[in-house]
Design a protein around this motif. Structure first.
Motif, PDB file in Angstrom:
ATOM      1  N   ILE A 177      52.525  45.453  46.338  1.00 43.86           N
ATOM      2  CA  ILE A 177      51.940  44.576  45.321  1.00 43.86           C
ATOM      3  C   ILE A 177      51.727  43.147  45.837  1.00 43.86           C
ATOM      4  CG2 ILE A 177      52.381  43.475  43.079  1.00 43.86           C
ATOM      5  CD1 ILE A 177      53.631  46.118  42.152  1.00 43.86           C
ATOM      6  N   PRO A 178      52.717  42.513  46.480  1.00 46.12           N
ATOM      7  CA  PRO A 178      52.520  41.109  46.881  1.00 46.12           C
ATOM      8  C   PRO A 178      51.405  40.891  47.892  1.00 46.12           C
ATOM      9  CG  PRO A 178      54.858  41.666  46.878  1.00 46.12           C
ATOM     10  CD  PRO A 178      54.104  42.961  46.753  1.00 46.12           C
ATOM     11  N   THR A 179      51.038  41.921  48.660  1.00 47.80           N
ATOM     12  CA  THR A 179      50.049  41.726  49.729  1.00 47.80           C
ATOM     13  C   THR A 179      48.664  42.276  49.392  1.00 47.80           C
ATOM     14  OG1 THR A 179      50.748  43.800  50.785  1.00 47.80           O
ATOM     15  CG2 THR A 179      51.825  41.777  51.505  1.00 47.80           C
ATOM     16  N   ALA A 180      48.543  43.021  48.292  1.00 46.21           N
ATOM     17  CA  ALA A 180      47.276  43.717  48.006  1.00 46.21           C
ATOM     18  C   ALA A 180      46.111  42.763  47.809  1.00 46.21           C
ATOM     19  CB  ALA A 180      47.450  44.612  46.785  1.00 46.21           C
ATOM     20  N   LEU A 181      46.322  41.686  47.061  1.00 45.04           N
ATOM     21  CA  LEU A 181      45.231  40.755  46.782  1.00 45.04           C
ATOM     22  C   LEU A 181      44.888  39.913  48.014  1.00 45.04           C
ATOM     23  CD1 LEU A 181      46.400  39.767  43.229  1.00 45.04           C
ATOM     24  CD2 LEU A 181      44.326  41.025  43.786  1.00 45.04           C
ATOM     25  N   LYS A 182      45.910  39.506  48.775  1.00 44.30           N
ATOM     26  CA  LYS A 182      45.643  38.768  50.019  1.00 44.30           C
ATOM     27  C   LYS A 182      44.806  39.622  50.960  1.00 44.30           C
ATOM     28  CE  LYS A 182      49.962  36.111  49.834  1.00 44.30           C
ATOM     29  NZ  LYS A 182      51.275  35.892  50.474  1.00 44.30           N
ATOM     30  N   ARG A 183      45.086  40.910  50.953  1.00 48.13           N
ATOM     31  CA  ARG A 183      44.360  41.838  51.818  1.00 48.13           C
ATOM     32  C   ARG A 183      42.873  41.864  51.460  1.00 48.13           C
ATOM     33  NH1 ARG A 183      44.367  46.634  54.628  1.00 48.13           N
ATOM     34  NH2 ARG A 183      42.886  48.158  53.812  1.00 48.13           N
ATOM     35  N   ILE A 184      42.564  41.943  50.167  1.00 50.84           N
ATOM     36  CA  ILE A 184      41.158  41.956  49.735  1.00 50.84           C
ATOM     37  C   ILE A 184      40.477  40.648  50.111  1.00 50.84           C
ATOM     38  CG2 ILE A 184      39.634  41.958  47.723  1.00 50.84           C
ATOM     39  CD1 ILE A 184      41.472  43.970  46.424  1.00 50.84           C
ATOM     40  N   ASN A 185      41.154  39.530  49.882  1.00 47.98           N
ATOM     41  CA  ASN A 185      40.564  38.232  50.209  1.00 47.98           C
ATOM     42  C   ASN A 185      40.309  38.088  51.703  1.00 47.98           C
ATOM     43  OD1 ASN A 185      40.602  37.461  47.525  1.00 47.98           O
ATOM     44  ND2 ASN A 185      42.600  36.481  47.666  1.00 47.98           N
ATOM     45  N   ASN A 186      41.173  38.682  52.516  1.00 50.07           N
ATOM     46  CA  ASN A 186      41.028  38.553  53.971  1.00 50.07           C
ATOM     47  C   ASN A 186      40.093  39.602  54.575  1.00 50.07           C
ATOM     48  OD1 ASN A 186      42.789  36.371  54.071  1.00 50.07           O
ATOM     49  ND2 ASN A 186      44.583  37.665  54.336  1.00 50.07           N
ATOM     50  N   LEU A 187      40.181  40.831  54.080  1.00 47.10           N
ATOM     51  CA  LEU A 187      39.459  41.948  54.700  1.00 47.10           C
ATOM     52  C   LEU A 187      38.349  42.519  53.833  1.00 47.10           C
ATOM     53  CD1 LEU A 187      42.527  43.904  56.186  1.00 47.10           C
ATOM     54  CD2 LEU A 187      41.032  42.266  57.356  1.00 47.10           C
ATOM     55  N   GLY A 188      38.253  42.079  52.573  1.00 49.04           N
ATOM     56  CA  GLY A 188      37.268  42.656  51.676  1.00 49.04           C
ATOM     57  C   GLY A 188      37.782  43.949  51.055  1.00 49.04           C
ATOM     58  N   ASP A 189      37.026  44.468  50.113  1.00 49.87           N
ATOM     59  CA  ASP A 189      37.372  45.724  49.438  1.00 49.87           C
ATOM     60  C   ASP A 189      36.712  46.880  50.182  1.00 49.87           C
ATOM     61  OD1 ASP A 189      37.942  47.802  47.702  1.00 49.87           O
ATOM     62  OD2 ASP A 189      36.370  47.247  46.269  1.00 49.87           O
TER      63      ASP A 189
END
Length: 608
Positions: free
Chosen positions: A573-585
């Motif tokens: 959960i803590p990294t999921a949104l950072k992942r989208i912002n950095n790598l896209g969906d």
């Protein structure tokens, strides 16, 4: 050409002469297009197409459609669109600072930006700046319709130039803007004309302010800024500074109080102990600081100990009151430490990526009333106490929840529904919307079998020119998706393909894969369950959380991530949104792939 600019107001104008548009947080951009050249320029006249090649490619791809309307000049905002009502400021800022052509190209592909057009300046070489707003908007709508372009913002559409519509009443749009955490709205007079370079009172921008209770920590001598902070435990966390919004006499008195009560002073600042509490309104948190902070009021009833970092973070979300968030500080996971409010915030932020997969599907949830620390239970039937905004659909005697809006998702989150399981078809038909291979190894230690199976499936898909997507299950396996056109293929037809893939895997490595139904006969092999893809069966939704000790998420992946380094527990959960912002969906092209899928020739071959 300098763009026309809106005036800022803290009061939203109302009345029959006003119309309303969503305000998006991005780069103001004017598009100039004639028969020989396409230019996209910022409000300062800088070229933007080099930084956003996806926009250039889309415009050039649509030259024939647009040709009858040239020369053309359009006014808009270049954004990274999170949902129909919100653009992500941080993402567009990162793109704007990029200089590496390779990195720009990668971002353009994985996380394309969109050009949202809200006004028309010139069409067919005719200037329409002096025509009234409604006339310009009508011509703009006609242009978009004739060019087959979206007439409202859509983060899922691959058509990257989209129109910003207007709304007749504030009530139509303000609730959506606040619910989806948008920047705000622009109120526009029906009779306004487009005036170059003018900051006009006929366009009024009204922002979706958040409010923070904080205390003053210092005063900057050179420019008069007041710095503020909040407590996290006993540590002071700086959250920004303000100068706007405070009256001149209040500013003078506050500066004098700080000077008289200073604890320290250097060449730049005068410092004070936390004592004076204020309420600041701001737009959002960016790089851990308030964006566009304005003084709102003194809070003489507050003590500094009440100004906490947790309240600051919670206050930025403007959660809808009718959802009714209860016990926000309840612990749900221990490691990572996640409270209920953190979980609700996750659902809100992930909703643009998750809701499209829940839309029009009969929902089964798994609820954890005591968090990960207690027993869980499945829930299919909608409880009688559900609020009116929760949609339902009867099926086989069960009144299922259909999660078609953000409020329902947040309400389910407040009910501590951790897992969201959906069928393969929507409520509108009995045919599958996708094929999903559930690659479930016998244990987490055997996760490498799922990686190997997914890689083999990808090889087959590439050879057959089929478009596949992959995600973690969030537990111990992987799931490979083939999106299909709606209401086209039956489950019997898709089973021909799932059985073909299953048998291919078994023939490829019989020591690694099996289609054996009996668990005792499988050994340490991965079971390829091609029968599970059937009407009424369910699969965990993309971006759903899981009831695992590690707070894992069923996370969409880029295919290059499916290798020996992949680990389920890296997607929490803590990294999921950072992942989208950095790598896209990785699933951002999922719905567009439905109509491109070349499944019919494969099916025809399998039927022979």
């Amino acid at each position: 050409m300098k763009p026309m600019l809106p005036s800022l107001s803290f009061d939203i104008p109302k009345g029959k002469e006003w119309l309303y548009e969503v305000k998006y947080d991005g780069f103001r951009a004017i598009l100039y297009w004639d028969k020989n050249e396409i230019r996209l320029e910022s409000r300062n006249g800088k070229s933007l197409l080099e930084l956003f090649p996806e926009i250039r490619f889309f415009l050039e791809k649509n030259k024939k459609k647009v040709a009858p309307f040239l020369p053309l000049t359009l006014d808009g905002e270049l954004v990274f669109l999170k949902n129909a009502y919100k653009a992500h400021f941080g993402s567009i800022q990162v793109r704007g600072r990029m200089r590496s052509e390779k990195r720009i190209a990668e971002k353009a592909k994985s996380s394309p930006c969109r050009l949202l057009i809200f006004d028309l300046i010139e069409i067919n070489g005719k200037r329409v700046m002096n025509e009234m707003y409604l006339a310009r908007k009508a011509q703009l709508l006609s242009f978009f319709e004739q060019c087959d372009l979206p007439v409202k913002p859509d983060e899922k559409s691959t058509k990257l130039v989209q129109m910003v519509p207007f709304y007749n009443t504030l009530d139509e749009i303000w609730e959506k803007v606040t619910l989806y955490d948008g920047e705000g709205i622009v109120a526009k007079q029906k009779s306004n004309k487009w005036e170059e370079g003018k900051r006009t009172p006929s366009w009024i921008k009204c922002k979706n302010w958040k409010y923070a209770a904080c205390f003053i920590t210092s005063y900057e001598k050179s420019n008069g800024y007041f710095y503020v902070g909040v407590y996290r435990n006993q540590t002071i966390i700086p959250i920004g500074q303000f100068i706007f919004g405070i009256k001149p006499d209040e500013k003078k008195a506050l500066a004098q109080i700080i000077k008289e009560n200073k604890t320290d002073e250097d060449n730049q600042f005068i410092y004070v102990e936390p004592a004076i509490c204020v309420e600041i309104k701001y737009l959002e948190i960016y790089e851990e600081q308030m964006r566009e902070p304005h003084f709102h009021q003194f809070k003489f009833d507050l003590k500094p100990d009440s100004c906490t970092y947790d309240q600051f973070i919670q206050g930025q979300k403007n959660l809808p009151p009718d959802v009714g968030i209860t016990h926000p500080n309840k612990p749900l996971w221990e490691d990572p430490p996640i409270q209920k409010i953190d979980f609700i915030h996750y659902l809100r932020e992930i909703s643009p990526y998750m809701l499209p997969f829940l839309k029009d599907r009969l929902l089964t949830v798994i609820r954890y009333p005591h968090g990960i620390f207690g027993e869980s239970f499945y829930q299919k039937s909608c409880p009688e106490y559900a609020p009116d905004f929760v949609e339902t659909r009867m099926s086989d005697g069960i009144n299922y929840i259909v999660c078609n809006n953000l409020k329902t998702l947040l309400w389910l989150g407040n009910q501590l529904a951790f897992e969201y399981h959906i069928p393969f078809q929507t409520i509108n038909n009995h045919k599958p919307s996708e094929i999903v291979f559930d690659l479930d190894p016998p244990s987490r230690e055997a996760f490498g079998l799922a990686i190997k199976a997914a890689q083999y499936i990808k090889e087959v898909l590439d050879q057959l020119e089929l478009i596949g997507f992959v995600k973690t299950s969030g537990n111990k396996g992987l799931q490979v998706y083939l999106p299909l056109p709606e209401n086209t293929y039956t489950f019997e037809e898709t089973r021909l393909f799932t059985a073909f893939i299953a048998n291919y895997l078994v023939s490829k490595e019989p020591e690694s894969f099996t289609i054996e139904r009996m668990k005792k006969n499988r050994g340490d092999r991965l079971y390829v369950d091609y029968i599970q893809h059937a009407e009424g069966k369910t699969i965990i939704a993309p971006y759903s959380t899981r009831g695992t000790p590690e707070a894992t998420v069923a996370t969409p992946l880029h295919w290059e991530e499916v290798n020996e380094h992949l680990r389920i527990v890296d997607f929490q959960i803590p990294t999921a949104l950072k992942r989208i912002n950095n790598l896209g969906d990785p699933f951002h092209q999922y719905f567009a792939a439905k109509e491109k899928q070349k499944f019919q020739p494969v099916l025809d071959f399998l039927k022979k």
